[in-house]
Design a protein around this motif. Sequence first.
Motif, PDB file in Angstrom:
ATOM      1  N   LYS A 474       0.826  -1.205   0.000  1.00  0.00           N
ATOM      2  CA  LYS A 474       0.000   0.000   0.000  1.00  0.00           C
ATOM      3  C   LYS A 474       0.868   1.265   0.000  1.00  0.00           C
ATOM      4  N   ALA A 475       2.126   1.122   0.395  1.00  0.00           N
ATOM      5  CA  ALA A 475       3.021   2.271   0.456  1.00  0.00           C
ATOM      6  C   ALA A 475       3.678   2.570  -0.891  1.00  0.00           C
ATOM      7  N   LEU A 476       3.465   1.723  -1.916  1.00  0.00           N
ATOM      8  CA  LEU A 476       4.028   1.987  -3.237  1.00  0.00           C
ATOM      9  C   LEU A 476       3.415   3.261  -3.814  1.00  0.00           C
ATOM     10  N   VAL A 477       4.225   4.039  -4.518  1.00  0.00           N
ATOM     11  CA  VAL A 477       3.681   5.210  -5.196  1.00  0.00           C
ATOM     12  C   VAL A 477       2.832   4.724  -6.367  1.00  0.00           C
ATOM     13  N   PRO A 478       1.867   5.521  -6.842  1.00  0.00           N
ATOM     14  CA  PRO A 478       0.947   5.051  -7.887  1.00  0.00           C
ATOM     15  C   PRO A 478       1.624   4.470  -9.115  1.00  0.00           C
ATOM     16  N   GLN A 479       2.693   5.089  -9.577  1.00  0.00           N
ATOM     17  CA  GLN A 479       3.367   4.580 -10.778  1.00  0.00           C
ATOM     18  C   GLN A 479       3.966   3.199 -10.512  1.00  0.00           C
ATOM     19  N   GLN A 480       4.600   3.030  -9.355  1.00  0.00           N
ATOM     20  CA  GLN A 480       5.163   1.714  -9.008  1.00  0.00           C
ATOM     21  C   GLN A 480       4.064   0.660  -8.909  1.00  0.00           C
ATOM     22  N   TYR A 481       2.954   1.038  -8.306  1.00  0.00           N
ATOM     23  CA  TYR A 481       1.872   0.074  -8.120  1.00  0.00           C
ATOM     24  C   TYR A 481       1.281  -0.366  -9.459  1.00  0.00           C
ATOM     25  N   GLN A 482       1.094   0.568 -10.379  1.00  0.00           N
ATOM     26  CA  GLN A 482       0.526   0.213 -11.677  1.00  0.00           C
ATOM     27  C   GLN A 482       1.437  -0.741 -12.441  1.00  0.00           C
ATOM     28  N   VAL A 483       2.749  -0.509 -12.374  1.00  0.00           N
ATOM     29  CA  VAL A 483       3.700  -1.429 -13.014  1.00  0.00           C
ATOM     30  C   VAL A 483       3.638  -2.806 -12.349  1.00  0.00           C
ATOM     31  N   PHE A 484       3.581  -2.810 -11.031  1.00  0.00           N
ATOM     32  CA  PHE A 484       3.508  -4.067 -10.273  1.00  0.00           C
ATOM     33  C   PHE A 484       2.253  -4.849 -10.646  1.00  0.00           C
ATOM     34  N   ARG A 507      -6.376 -12.568  -6.379  1.00  0.00           N
ATOM     35  CA  ARG A 507      -7.608 -11.900  -5.969  1.00  0.00           C
ATOM     36  C   ARG A 507      -7.560 -11.475  -4.501  1.00  0.00           C
ATOM     37  N   VAL A 508      -6.954 -12.319  -3.634  1.00  0.00           N
ATOM     38  CA  VAL A 508      -6.780 -11.935  -2.224  1.00  0.00           C
ATOM     39  C   VAL A 508      -5.974 -10.639  -2.140  1.00  0.00           C
ATOM     40  N   LEU A 509      -4.909 -10.565  -2.924  1.00  0.00           N
ATOM     41  CA  LEU A 509      -4.052  -9.387  -2.892  1.00  0.00           C
ATOM     42  C   LEU A 509      -4.777  -8.159  -3.425  1.00  0.00           C
ATOM     43  N   MET A 510      -5.447  -8.297  -4.568  1.00  0.00           N
ATOM     44  CA  MET A 510      -6.151  -7.153  -5.160  1.00  0.00           C
ATOM     45  C   MET A 510      -7.309  -6.694  -4.269  1.00  0.00           C
ATOM     46  N   HIS A 511      -7.970  -7.636  -3.633  1.00  0.00           N
ATOM     47  CA  HIS A 511      -9.066  -7.256  -2.738  1.00  0.00           C
ATOM     48  C   HIS A 511      -8.535  -6.461  -1.555  1.00  0.00           C
ATOM     49  N   ALA A 512      -7.375  -6.864  -1.046  1.00  0.00           N
ATOM     50  CA  ALA A 512      -6.788  -6.143   0.082  1.00  0.00           C
ATOM     51  C   ALA A 512      -6.297  -4.761  -0.329  1.00  0.00           C
ATOM     52  N   LEU A 513      -5.801  -4.626  -1.568  1.00  0.00           N
ATOM     53  CA  LEU A 513      -5.223  -3.364  -2.007  1.00  0.00           C
ATOM     54  C   LEU A 513      -6.242  -2.425  -2.645  1.00  0.00           C
ATOM     55  N   GLU A 514      -7.263  -2.999  -3.284  1.00  0.00           N
ATOM     56  CA  GLU A 514      -8.188  -2.166  -4.051  1.00  0.00           C
ATOM     57  C   GLU A 514      -9.641  -2.357  -3.669  1.00  0.00           C
ATOM     58  N   GLY A 515      -9.972  -3.389  -2.929  1.00  0.00           N
ATOM     59  CA  GLY A 515     -11.364  -3.704  -2.679  1.00  0.00           C
ATOM     60  C   GLY A 515     -11.923  -4.566  -3.800  1.00  0.00           C
TER      61      GLY A 515
END
Length: 654
Positions: A474-484, A507-515
């Motif tokens: 969750k601490a990744l900056v938006p650009q880093q997160y989109q690449v990830f 899906r577990v990861l995306m649900h935790a990070l994005e809902g």
Amino acid sequence: MNFFEYQDRARRNTGLLVGLFGLAVALLIGITTLLAAALVAYSRGQAFSLANVDQLLGWDTVATIALTIAAVITLGSLYKLRQLAAGGRAVAESLGGRKINIAPHGDAEQRALNVVEEMAIASGTPVPDVYLIEDDAINAFAAGYKPTDAVIGLTRGCIERLNRDELQGVVAHEFSHIFNGDMRLNIRIVGLLNGILIIGLLGYWLLRGSHFSSGRDNRGRAALFGIGAGLMVIGYTGTFFGNLIKSAVSRQREFLADASAVQFTRNNTGIAGALKKIGGYSAGSQLASGNAAEFSHMYFASGLKKSFANLFSTHPPLAERIARLDPQWNGHFGRTDSEPAGISVSAQQDAQVMGIAATGTNAQAATPYQQVLDAVDNSIGNPSEQQMNYGRALLQSVPAALQQAAHDPFAARALVYYLLLHKDEDERHAQRELLQQIAHPAVVREIEKLEPQLQSLPSSARLALLDLCVPALKALVPQQYQVFKRNLIKLLRSDGKVELWEWALYRVLMHALEGTPDHQRLSPKKGAEKDAARFILAAVAHAGNSEYLPAKRAYESGLKALQLGITPLPTATDINLQRLDKAIAIASTIKPLQKPALLKAMAATMNHDGVIEAEEIELLRAIADSLDCPMPPLLVGAPSHSAGATRTDQVLTS
């Protein structure tokens, strides 16, 4: 009352809260109308009475007043809710909190982080962000809209003055607010109260304006003063009633959270001891932050000085709470100022003090069907003492190097990439080559560095490790997160098909990070929930069976359990990433009391041959998590064996 009943009640309580505040708004409109009529009567030199309000104002004016008051309150509420759109993080930062998940300072912060992580893993929820409030008071809070954006806030006094049992009791109390759906209600209360308070602030600004206006316009000054004073009275009258509603709603939920904390920890002395220390501590639980009053209903204990006759108290009296938890209490708090801080060991020794070996845990091989059904009914949102201990053991089964990596935003990406690698050696090799091309070279080197520890990781600890990574990611900056995220999708699609086991972790990861995904593209057509349920059951059937006929029998078992008509089984090629995500998004919108039936139907699909494998349990837990139904790790009633001898092929028949 189980998790689903609490969730259903939370939905109904939200409606009740909106209704009560709606009534308060209606009263404000009525009071404003009467005030305006009285001013008009005064200006005309007429006598004022309730019977001639319509003659003094006219219905057009009354409607204008109503719309204006409603608009001001609505805009004020929406503005505040917009400020709190980030969920728990916005609340914690407004109180001056500092996130400690990535870099805890000292043993006290590390121990607090350990307790929160154990509770999260034991209950099957994503590890929340933990914020430290630099305040000597002993207090805590949980804030957010749902578990995926929840934070746990702890004061300096809380982590340093309480021993481990007491701290665990406080954290369990806050987790109960997460499970019971209280957090969303709490934030909505903040927004609604702010809308009502805006009226009083408008009056205050008008009074200031009348004071600084030109002395040559005495008539205008008097009118401005009268309107401002009236709005202040109206606004603060509304706030008075709003705070009464907030206090009444909050007090009963604190008793429930205390009881739930005892259920989680199976230890009433921990939370009772924390309350006793607050009563005997000079700093008590009163927070010094200027924004403390705004969030007073969210705290573990009252964060404000006692109000008149405790009229606005958002928490029951300490003595009453303690007496319910410890009936043998003698009624004396004692003095705790001079007592040493609650930390008697370092964070590294913490596991040994709790009787947990850092070298291993029982590997989860399989669970009988009846045990899964019981878990759906009784364990979701309510982990048992054994599951709490198992959560600690799972955390300790993760090597220290991996735990440290999970707390680093850079290294956490490497862990997730590795966890999503295919089981088939050829596919795995192709994915490794793909990572060489798309991932940052330093992340690839981090994978190679951590691979020996990752290879020895028990399969039962994969979800636990993934949960540990969430706060760092969750601490990744938006650009880093989109690449990830883009790289994760490329990994999943690298072989031209979707393995449900890989998708479950994703899906577990995306649900935790994005809902929950794809809410903007949910199907409005009638019966969409049933179609989504059928698709999920089809995906589960194909995941556990490589051949069509066994998959068909599994699918039909699930349909019968869900009392749906038998329909043709979609082919394995129909199961793709986009359709799976959309099916989960639709299923997540069904009413709380309907979700257990879907989870049990999935279990019936898995159990069609009388056997549920360990990986199927992991899949069930992953989908349950995406449906906002946190399922704890399930214990196996088989003899224990060492973590180094993980066996993913062992099953238990039902």
